[in-house]
Design a protein around this motif. Structure first.
Motif, PDB file in Angstrom:
ATOM      1  N   GLN A   1      27.910  29.386  52.964  1.00 29.44           N
ATOM      2  CA  GLN A   1      29.194  29.518  52.283  1.00 29.44           C
ATOM      3  C   GLN A   1      29.045  30.313  50.993  1.00 29.44           C
ATOM      4  N   THR A   2      29.976  31.209  50.773  1.00 31.14           N
ATOM      5  CA  THR A   2      30.000  32.020  49.553  1.00 31.14           C
ATOM      6  C   THR A   2      31.144  31.548  48.666  1.00 31.14           C
ATOM      7  N   ARG A   3      30.816  31.269  47.424  1.00 25.48           N
ATOM      8  CA  ARG A   3      31.831  30.826  46.472  1.00 25.48           C
ATOM      9  C   ARG A   3      32.056  31.917  45.430  1.00 25.48           C
ATOM     10  N   THR A   4      33.297  32.278  45.254  1.00 24.97           N
ATOM     11  CA  THR A   4      33.657  33.309  44.280  1.00 24.97           C
ATOM     12  C   THR A   4      34.378  32.659  43.104  1.00 24.97           C
TER      13      THR A   4
ATOM     14  N   LYS B   1      28.433  33.050  44.106  1.00 22.57           N
ATOM     15  CA  LYS B   1      27.309  32.164  44.423  1.00 22.57           C
ATOM     16  C   LYS B   1      27.261  31.966  45.934  1.00 22.57           C
ATOM     17  N   GLN B   2      26.053  32.192  46.511  1.00 22.91           N
ATOM     18  CA  GLN B   2      25.901  32.057  47.959  1.00 22.91           C
ATOM     19  C   GLN B   2      24.534  31.473  48.267  1.00 22.91           C
ATOM     20  N   THR B   3      24.456  30.521  49.190  1.00 19.95           N
ATOM     21  CA  THR B   3      23.205  29.913  49.599  1.00 19.95           C
ATOM     22  C   THR B   3      23.350  29.418  51.027  1.00 19.95           C
TER      23      THR B   3
END
Length: 360
Positions: free
Chosen positions: A350-353, A342-344
């Motif tokens: 910030q990109t969340r993996t 998820k990235q916004t």
């Protein structure tokens, strides 16, 4: 080569038809609402203008002949090349598979649309009629959100049928095992526990003993040597030890009341017959699966440690022909072996993996 597009779910085959026709008025879309006895069909052009109102078609050879004649006649009347005509309907049920396969064998393009998505395209989501269903299907087809290629064809389809049939038989076999456990626990509690009797549950030895007037008293009455010979003949590793252990255990359990024993023995014998029949069918299917698997690239999976015929056949059948599938990234995502990202907030956001999916 597949074109890159912002509409990844559009059918490349339908896109080609519209591009080659050059004019949406020169394209004929034939949505079909499948049914067991009579399908409902409608003609419309690429603009969505209805060329012929809904009419019924028999699910039979005569129905296909009549439908193709009407399509060719309508194309000729409106100056549409028949190669720019295509059929489509919701994911077909088993009752209409032969209808669709016959159309495809005649050279026609037949697309499949997702029933859930087609429902959203209807003018009235709450109601459901043949006309409303056809409108939803037609909307999906004209938006080119359809699949013109069956998931599996030829060898891969046959392999998928065998693997799925085997799975159903394995489920039935498990259910039968549970029923056998229930009956045995009433006749001879603990018999299917190897720690008590020294005999593996559902081995040839245990199945033979359970199928023949099975009861603790009957086990105790058997002569030791004959019991040893029987266990040895049906593959028990240490027949002498198992025979002694079994007869000793049979002498120290509660017996079923005599008035109930006969009915339970008959029931158990029938369950054993059914279980054996299922096991024979499963073994035969696995042999057939191996033959079909050997004709595909999936046969190389068996060279990997821990992958046998059943697992290799199942994976190959569900993936299908690797040369006709979507990119590897789609397959990896479907298998659930990559994490969710998820990235916004723009390129520097910030990109969340997340964790890897549990579907694999």
């Amino acid at each position: 080569m597949k074109k890159r597009t912002i509409f990844p779910y559009q059918s490349q085959e339908l896109n080609t038809i519209f591009e080659e026709a050059g004019n949406n008025a020169k394209v004929m879309c034939i949505p079909i609402d499948y049914a067991k006895k009579e399908h409902v069909v409608m003609f419309c052009n690429g603009h969505g203008n209805i060329l012929r109102k809904p009419f019924p078609i028999k699910n039979s050879p005569k129905g296909i002949e009549y439908l193709t004649q009407q399509v060719l006649s309508s194309c000729h009347h409106r100056g549409i090349d028949p190669k720019y005509a295509f059929f489509g309907g919701e994911d077909v049920g088993s009752y209409a598979e032969n209808f669709i396969n016959t159309l495809r064998s005649g050279g026609w393009i037949v697309a499949g649309v997702n029933a859930h998505d087609a429902k959203k395209q209807r003018a009235n989501v709450q109601a459901s009629t043949d006309v409303l269903d056809l409108m939803g299907i037609a909307s999906m087809l004209l938006n080119r959100r359809a699949n013109c290629s069956p998931a599996q064809t030829g060898i891969y389809r046959n392999l998928r049928s065998l693997t799925r049939h085997r799975k159903k038989l394995v489920d039935m076999s498990t259910e039968e095992k549970n029923r056998i456990y229930t009956v045995v626990d009433q006749i001879f509690p603990g018999f299917l526990d190897e720690k008590n009797t020294g005999i593996s549950p559902f081995s040839n030895s245990s199945l033979y003993l359970m199928a023949d007037r099975f009861s603790p008293a009957q086990i105790r009455r058997r002569k030791r040597q004959k019991l040893i010979d029987t266990l040895r003949r049906y593959g028990t590793v240490k027949p002498e030890v198992s025979a002694d252990k079994l007869q000793l255990y049979a002498a120290h359990i509660l017996n079923t009341p005599t008035e109930y024993l006969s009915a339970l023995q008959i029931s158990l014998a029938q369950h054993i017959k059914h279980f054996k029949c299922l096991q024979e069918s499963i073994e035969q299917l696995e042999k057939e699966m191996a033959l079909w698997l050997a004709q595909t690239q999936g046969a190389f999976l068996t060279t990997l440690r821990g992958i046998g015929i059943v697992l290799a056949a199942g994976a190959t059948a569900e993936i299908g022909d690797p040369t006709k599938q979507k990119p590897v990234a789609n397959l990896v995502s479907y298998s659930g072996i990559i994490p969710r990202v998820k990235q916004t907030g723009g390129p520097e956001g910030q990109t969340r993996t997340g964790k890897v999916s549990k579907r694999c």
